[in-house]
Design a protein around this motif. Structure first.
Motif, PDB file in Angstrom:
ATOM      1  N   PRO A  56       0.830  -1.203   0.000  1.00 46.45           N
ATOM      2  CA  PRO A  56       0.000   0.000   0.000  1.00 46.45           C
ATOM      3  C   PRO A  56       0.866   1.256   0.000  1.00 46.45           C
ATOM      4  N   VAL A  57       0.371   2.286  -0.666  1.00 51.04           N
ATOM      5  CA  VAL A  57       1.080   3.561  -0.742  1.00 51.04           C
ATOM      6  C   VAL A  57       0.528   4.496   0.329  1.00 51.04           C
ATOM      7  N   VAL A  58       1.412   4.991   1.172  1.00 47.20           N
ATOM      8  CA  VAL A  58       1.046   5.914   2.249  1.00 47.20           C
ATOM      9  C   VAL A  58       1.755   7.233   2.016  1.00 47.20           C
ATOM     10  N   VAL A  59       1.007   8.330   2.094  1.00 48.90           N
ATOM     11  CA  VAL A  59       1.578   9.674   1.971  1.00 48.90           C
ATOM     12  C   VAL A  59       1.256  10.450   3.241  1.00 48.90           C
ATOM     13  N   ASP A  60       2.288  10.989   3.861  1.00 49.36           N
ATOM     14  CA  ASP A  60       2.182  11.790   5.082  1.00 49.36           C
ATOM     15  C   ASP A  60       2.480  13.244   4.706  1.00 49.36           C
ATOM     16  N   LEU A  61       1.412  14.050   4.573  1.00 52.06           N
ATOM     17  CA  LEU A  61       1.584  15.468   4.233  1.00 52.06           C
ATOM     18  C   LEU A  61       1.805  16.291   5.500  1.00 52.06           C
ATOM     19  N   CYS A  62       2.555  17.390   5.359  1.00 49.44           N
ATOM     20  CA  CYS A  62       2.886  18.228   6.523  1.00 49.44           C
ATOM     21  C   CYS A  62       3.506  17.346   7.596  1.00 49.44           C
ATOM     22  N   CYS A  63       4.516  16.581   7.205  1.00 45.93           N
ATOM     23  CA  CYS A  63       4.973  15.457   8.020  1.00 45.93           C
ATOM     24  C   CYS A  63       5.741  15.853   9.270  1.00 45.93           C
ATOM     25  N   GLY A  64       6.274  17.084   9.333  1.00 45.85           N
ATOM     26  CA  GLY A  64       7.066  17.442  10.499  1.00 45.85           C
ATOM     27  C   GLY A  64       8.216  16.466  10.701  1.00 45.85           C
ATOM     28  N   SER A  65       8.269  15.854  11.858  1.00 43.43           N
ATOM     29  CA  SER A  65       9.336  14.902  12.186  1.00 43.43           C
ATOM     30  C   SER A  65       9.194  13.562  11.474  1.00 43.43           C
ATOM     31  N   GLY A  66       8.075  13.357  10.769  1.00 45.33           N
ATOM     32  CA  GLY A  66       7.820  12.066  10.142  1.00 45.33           C
ATOM     33  C   GLY A  66       7.198  11.056  11.080  1.00 45.33           C
ATOM     34  N   THR A 124       5.970  14.647   2.931  1.00 42.90           N
ATOM     35  CA  THR A 124       6.374  15.966   2.444  1.00 42.90           C
ATOM     36  C   THR A 124       6.275  16.994   3.561  1.00 42.90           C
ATOM     37  N   ASP A 125       7.125  18.005   3.472  1.00 40.22           N
ATOM     38  CA  ASP A 125       7.010  19.156   4.371  1.00 40.22           C
ATOM     39  C   ASP A 125       7.671  20.348   3.708  1.00 40.22           C
ATOM     40  N   ILE A 126       7.147  21.529   4.008  1.00 39.98           N
ATOM     41  CA  ILE A 126       7.665  22.754   3.414  1.00 39.98           C
ATOM     42  C   ILE A 126       8.907  23.249   4.136  1.00 39.98           C
ATOM     43  N   ASP A 127       9.155  22.736   5.343  1.00 44.83           N
ATOM     44  CA  ASP A 127      10.252  23.198   6.177  1.00 44.83           C
ATOM     45  C   ASP A 127      11.471  22.283   6.028  1.00 44.83           C
ATOM     46  N   ALA A 128      12.617  22.860   5.669  1.00 44.49           N
ATOM     47  CA  ALA A 128      13.814  22.060   5.413  1.00 44.49           C
ATOM     48  C   ALA A 128      14.292  21.327   6.665  1.00 44.49           C
ATOM     49  N   ALA A 129      14.193  21.959   7.843  1.00 46.30           N
ATOM     50  CA  ALA A 129      14.621  21.305   9.077  1.00 46.30           C
ATOM     51  C   ALA A 129      13.755  20.085   9.371  1.00 46.30           C
ATOM     52  N   ALA A 130      12.455  20.211   9.131  1.00 43.65           N
ATOM     53  CA  ALA A 130      11.559  19.072   9.339  1.00 43.65           C
ATOM     54  C   ALA A 130      11.888  17.943   8.383  1.00 43.65           C
ATOM     55  N   HIS A 182      10.892  17.609  -0.069  1.00 45.35           N
ATOM     56  CA  HIS A 182      10.847  18.984   0.430  1.00 45.35           C
ATOM     57  C   HIS A 182       9.989  19.838  -0.501  1.00 45.35           C
ATOM     58  N   GLY A 183       8.908  20.362   0.032  1.00 39.48           N
ATOM     59  CA  GLY A 183       8.053  21.230  -0.766  1.00 39.48           C
ATOM     60  C   GLY A 183       6.677  21.373  -0.155  1.00 39.48           C
ATOM     61  N   ASP A 184       5.814  22.086  -0.848  1.00 41.98           N
ATOM     62  CA  ASP A 184       4.493  22.454  -0.343  1.00 41.98           C
ATOM     63  C   ASP A 184       3.448  21.390  -0.694  1.00 41.98           C
ATOM     64  N   LEU A 185       2.920  20.740   0.315  1.00 43.73           N
ATOM     65  CA  LEU A 185       1.857  19.742   0.172  1.00 43.73           C
ATOM     66  C   LEU A 185       2.185  18.725  -0.926  1.00 43.73           C
ATOM     67  N   TYR A 186       1.346  18.657  -1.966  1.00 42.23           N
ATOM     68  CA  TYR A 186       1.502  17.629  -2.994  1.00 42.23           C
ATOM     69  C   TYR A 186       2.609  17.940  -4.008  1.00 42.23           C
ATOM     70  N   ALA A 187       3.038  19.195  -4.078  1.00 40.81           N
ATOM     71  CA  ALA A 187       3.921  19.630  -5.168  1.00 40.81           C
ATOM     72  C   ALA A 187       5.176  18.768  -5.342  1.00 40.81           C
ATOM     73  N   PRO A 188       5.851  18.340  -4.256  1.00 38.55           N
ATOM     74  CA  PRO A 188       7.098  17.591  -4.463  1.00 38.55           C
ATOM     75  C   PRO A 188       6.912  16.084  -4.636  1.00 38.55           C
ATOM     76  N   PRO A 227       7.950  25.915  14.504  1.00 37.91           N
ATOM     77  CA  PRO A 227       7.785  26.835  13.372  1.00 37.91           C
ATOM     78  C   PRO A 227       6.335  27.292  13.223  1.00 37.91           C
ATOM     79  N   ARG A 228       6.145  28.571  12.961  1.00 34.77           N
ATOM     80  CA  ARG A 228       4.783  29.096  12.812  1.00 34.77           C
ATOM     81  C   ARG A 228       4.040  28.377  11.684  1.00 34.77           C
ATOM     82  N   ALA A 229       4.770  27.984  10.650  1.00 33.88           N
ATOM     83  CA  ALA A 229       4.131  27.293   9.524  1.00 33.88           C
ATOM     84  C   ALA A 229       3.521  25.962   9.934  1.00 33.88           C
ATOM     85  N   ALA A 230       3.984  25.390  11.035  1.00 35.63           N
ATOM     86  CA  ALA A 230       3.425  24.131  11.519  1.00 35.63           C
ATOM     87  C   ALA A 230       2.214  24.334  12.424  1.00 35.63           C
TER      88      ALA A 230
END
Length: 278
Positions: A112-122, A140-146, A163-169, A205-208
């Protein structure tokens, strides 16, 4: 790990523990005794213990001080500035793993394929993989540190973090193939950020955290793209709050999915489940 305490050292060890507890209590730490145990276990030298204590007293989240958080029975590695997984998010993991198990029981073949968006630490993706067994995991996550942190946590499951915004990457080949889309996107209204505990407001991060005026800006964007990525029996799981659940349901239904609310009072958790309409 520090060396075991020898009998002759017991008094010193206990006096250090008592000092830690007093200092942590004075700093407002509600669970001072538990934190003192964890700090002592993490420190290899007295100087290191003092440094860890100073960071905690300064308001740094305990998980950042330790470098890890317990989540769904896993030790999730954490770097400074990365969102700390909350216990309420275990509802997403439980519901997601249950969906994958039902799919397998119904004869669904392949990984099965699992996608974790806005994953933070994973943490969510790693925990779903641990509970559900062999999966093809993407996050995926928009924050490089995450992203850097998440890569360490999903490595054991063979996961890939983008690394990127939601589905984009995401790799385009995943479109229409995702069995589980699991999302802990920010949903705090912008004006409420100032009311959050300093540990979150100042050290995550405020983005989180910031979900826009009503908290649901990112939820709407997730819902708008979900149908493109989900497979025929795929499920979207998105964390929300009890007060925002109806609006999250409406956003999900507006973009072609059926939706229902699941809760767990013991966790104080609420999530919306979106399914592809048959």
């Amino acid at each position: 790990m520090p060396p075991p305490v020898r009998p002759g050292q017991a008094t010193t060890h206990e006096s250090v523990r008592a000092r830690l507890v007093r200092t942590l209590r004075a700093a407002g730490c509600v669970f001072a005794e538990d934190e003192a145990v964890l700090l002592q276990a993490a420190a290899r030298t007295p100087a290191e213990l003092d440094a860890l204590l100073a960071r905690r007293v300064d308001g740094v989240p305990l998980e950042h001080v330790l470098g890890w958080a317990e989540f769904c029975g896993l030790r999730i590695l954490l770097d400074d500035g990365v969102f700390v997984p909350r216990r309420r998010t275990e509802l997403l993991v439980r519901e997601g793993a249950a969906h994958l198990r039902r799919s397998r029981a119904a004869g669904r073949a392949g990984r099965p394929v699992v996608v974790d968006l806005c994953c933070g630490s994973g943490a969510v993706g790693a925990a779903v993989a641990a509970l559900a067994g062999d999966v093809e995991l993407h996050a995926t996550d928009i924050d490089a540190a995450a992203v850097a942190c998440a890569r360490r946590n999903v490595a054991g499951a063979g996961g890939a973090v983008h690394h990127g915004d939601l589905y984009a990457p995401l790799p385009r080949g995943l479109a229409g193939r995702v069995d589980l889309l699991v999302v802990n996107a920010p949903y705090v209204p912008s004006a409420a950020i100032a009311l959050m505990a300093p540990e979150a407001r100042l050290h995550e991060p405020r983005a989180a955290l910031d979900g826009g005026a009503d908290g649901l800006d990112v939820h709407r964007r997730v819902a708008a793209g979900a149908l493109t990525w989900l497979g025929p029996d795929g499920v979207l799981l998105i964390e929300t709050s009890a007060a925002q659940a109806r609006a999250t349901v409406e956003a999900v239904e507006r973009h072609g999915l059926s939706a229902a609310v699941v809760t767990d009072d013991s966790l104080g958790a609420t999530a919306v489940v979106g399914r592809v309409r048959q």
